[in-house]
Design an enzyme around this catalytic site. Structure first.
Site, PDB file in Angstrom:
ATOM      1  N   ASP A 137       0.825  -1.201   0.000  1.00 56.10           N
ATOM      2  CA  ASP A 137       0.000   0.000   0.000  1.00 56.10           C
ATOM      3  C   ASP A 137       0.868   1.265   0.000  1.00 56.10           C
ATOM      4  O   ASP A 137       1.903   1.311   0.670  1.00 56.10           O
ATOM      5  CB  ASP A 137      -0.882  -0.010   1.258  1.00 56.10           C
ATOM      6  N   GLU A 164      12.768 -16.061  -0.942  1.00 53.70           N
ATOM      7  CA  GLU A 164      12.869 -17.304  -0.159  1.00 53.70           C
ATOM      8  C   GLU A 164      11.586 -18.124  -0.245  1.00 53.70           C
ATOM      9  O   GLU A 164      11.589 -19.328  -0.046  1.00 53.70           O
ATOM     10  CB  GLU A 164      13.091 -16.981   1.327  1.00 53.70           C
TER      11      GLU A 164
HETATM   12  C1  GLC Z   1      -4.173   3.263  -0.453  1.00 50.45           C
HETATM   13  C2  GLC Z   1      -5.459   2.477  -0.366  1.00 50.45           C
HETATM   14  C3  GLC Z   1      -6.539   3.377   0.140  1.00 50.45           C
HETATM   15  C4  GLC Z   1      -6.143   3.895   1.501  1.00 50.45           C
HETATM   16  C5  GLC Z   1      -4.781   4.567   1.472  1.00 50.45           C
HETATM   17  C6  GLC Z   1      -4.233   4.798   2.843  1.00 50.45           C
HETATM   18  O1  GLC Z   1      -4.258   4.286  -1.379  1.00 50.45           O
HETATM   19  O2  GLC Z   1      -5.759   1.913  -1.604  1.00 50.45           O
HETATM   20  O3  GLC Z   1      -7.769   2.725   0.202  1.00 50.45           O
HETATM   21  O4  GLC Z   1      -7.088   4.823   1.956  1.00 50.45           O
HETATM   22  O5  GLC Z   1      -3.836   3.768   0.813  1.00 50.45           O
HETATM   23  O6  GLC Z   1      -3.789   3.611   3.419  1.00 50.45           O
END
Ligand code: GLC
Length: 534
Positions: free
Chosen positions: A209, A251
């Site tokens: 993310d 791994e």
């Molecule tokens: C990413 C996710 C989103 C979230 C953001 C903060 O963009 O896709 O849904 O709000 O990260 O974690």
């Protein structure tokens, strides 16, 4: 159960079709109105019959759900609303039995403010080692009453919140999502252990993310528009983190897909060097309007930026953050931009759906892997959520002008004639489903050979069983203005007609699939696509 066991050593990720499950809205096993892991387990056969190769789960960990689970309080615990760790392990094993690989979502930039580390940092006070795991700073101004810098938020509003002892902490998203300090070895070690924790449990991959935001300039200087380097986006130091992650993934034969929103193609490709992330989402394509020239340029740019690092492209039409495809493609402005989202933007859904069907054949014919967000295969439109039911912090932080992202997160309709369209049983779903969603229900589309679900099933089956799809070269064919036509290997050709008038198809031996019926004279109507064999 189909007994196709995924093999662990091939390059499956180079051309996989990966289905994104937003667990809260996929299927509600216990009927409490929130989707859960038992719901997913009961629908694995649906995913297997759809014909996807892997499933990416947005965060299912313990979370106060301020940002839909992207505020993680504990990576080693499943949120009780979704189930238990034991169930997650069962789900991973069962998915594998169905031939489906599992990808989990890791949110390294920040944690929830309920995470033990942040609670300890608050309690320990200024100057403590606990605070070093985050970005705590004194404020500016005479009494420290001004935030330490001017950084803009990824959601609107401020990026700093002051705590009672006077210090401020950084949060690029909501105040409930404090940013971690990635120059601290404990932060790095912990995430390496989290990766191992999930790889040990049999997951095949990890989505990363906000992957370009982790590293911050050590002095946290003010952001000045147009001046490089940006103090927190795409700092050079970030690549070192991914190199250490890659060594761990190797791994386990695990793979990464990064959420890398970067306009610069060369900087983007750095994340995909052979010792870093395997793949990254293609936001150039996702945000591109439904226009032949723009799409062609987006495809060319994508392939050109991936080629030097030999990473496969990904093709993405939507996800849990953006407007649903059928709605977007039916609007006057068919591109996607967070900045222009507004309530009440009109859409011609019939047109948008027709284009979404054509776009399905386009994406599935391009070289690389494809992400399919739950409900995309049903052609779900963006739902208008009544103001009092909106949950997304993006809406609240915009001062109420941005409708937020709930409209693409509405629980799926499974059965036209059941309460809540078969999503759950006795409790209203956490987000209301539009009343006319019976027509999108899985059981209705099951019975209809012309439905979008049927089109996706056929397309995915053909993509699996016909040589030429997936990874490999593509060549543009000469075509009229407004038409995208390209050849893959083994005689496979894809033609997408965005010209607004019917066109002749190139010479071919066999019509494999069409997104809409051809005219009686064999011409391809506008906003339609075909797969041909020459
Ligand atoms: C990413 C996710 C989103 C979230 C953001 C903060 O963009 O896709 O849904 O709000 O990260 O974690």
């Amino acid at each position: 159960m189909a007994a196709v066991r995924p093999s662990r050593n091939d390059h499956w990720w180079r051309d996989a079709v990966i289905y994104q499950v937003y667990p809260r809205s996929f299927a509600d096993g216990d009927g409490d109105g929130t989707g859960d892991l038992s719901g997913v387990r009961s629908r694995l056969s649906y995913l297997s019959e759809l014909g996807v190769d892997a499933v990416w789960f947005t965060p299912w960990y313990l979370s106060p759900m301020v940002d839909g689970g992207y505020d993680v309080a504990d990576y080693r615990t499943i949120d009780p609303a979704f189930g238990t760790l034991d169930e997650a392990e069962k789900l991973i094993a069962e998915a594998t039995e169905f031939g489906l690989r599992v990808i989990v979502d890791i949110v390294p930039n920040h944690v929830s403010d309920r995470h033990v580390w942040f609670q300890a940092a608050l309690a320990a006070g200024p100057g403590s080692p606990e605070r070093e795991l985050f970005h705590f700073r004194p404020g500016r101004g005479e009494d420290g009453e001004l935030p330490p810098n001017n950084w803009p938020s990824e959601f609107s509003g401020t990026t700093w919140t002051r705590v009672p002892d006077g210090e401020w902490y950084l949060h690029l998203f909501t105040p409930e999502q404090p940013d971690l300090n990635w120059s601290h070895p404990t932060v790095r070690r912990e995430h390496e252990e989290i990766l191992r924790f999930w790889f040990e449990r049999g997951v095949a991959g990890v989505r990363v993310d906000s992957a370009a935001l982790l590293a911050k300039h050590p002095d946290l200087p003010d952001f000045v528009a147009g001046v490089d380097p940006h103090p927190y986006l795409d700092q050079d130091g970030i690549h070192d983190i991914y190199r250490s992650w890659r060594a761990i993934a190797d791994e386990y034969d695990g793979v990464f897909v990064g959420e890398v929103w970067l306009p610069d193609a060369e900087r983007f490709a750095r994340y995909l060097r052979p010792d870093e992330l395997h793949t990254a989402f293609n936001f150039t394509f996702l945000t591109c309007p439904w226009e032949a020239d723009r799409l062609r340029a987006a495809i060319d740019d994508t392939l050109a930026e991936h080629a030097p690092v030999q990473a496969p492209a990904t093709w993405v039409l939507s996800n849990h953050d953006v407007t649903r495809t059928a709605t977007r493609y039916g609007r006057t402005d068919t591109g996607f931009d967070f900045g222009t989202k507004a309530f009440g933007t009109p859409s011609d859904l019939q047109l948008g759906t027709r284009r979404a069907r054509a776009a399905a054949l386009l994406t599935l014919a391009l070289p690389g892997s494809v992400y399919l967000y739950q409900g995309e295969e049903l052609g779900l439109p963006e739902a208008e959520i009544p103001l009092e039911r909106i949950q997304d912090p993006m809406h609240f932080r915009s001062g109420g002008t941005d409708p937020g992202r709930d409209g693409c997160r509405v629980p799926l309709p499974w059965a036209a004639d059941k309460p809540f369209f078969g999503f759950g049983s006795h409790t209203e779903p956490w987000l209301p489903q539009p009343q006319d969603w019976a027509r999108y229900a899985v059981d209705r589309q099951d019975a209809d050979r012309e439905s979008l679900l049927s089109l996706y099933r056929t397309a995915l089956l053909l993509r699996r069983s016909t040589a030429g799809f997936g990874d490999g070269p593509m060549t543009w064919l000469v075509a009229d203005e407004g038409v995208l036509a390209f050849a893959r290997t083994n005689g496979l050709v894809c033609v997408v007609n965005l010209s607004g008038r019917a066109i002749e198809l190139p010479d071919h031996e066999e019509l494999l699939l069409a997104s809409s019926p051809l005219h009686s004279d064999g011409r391809l109507p506008g906003d339609a696509a075909v797969w041909l064999l020459r």
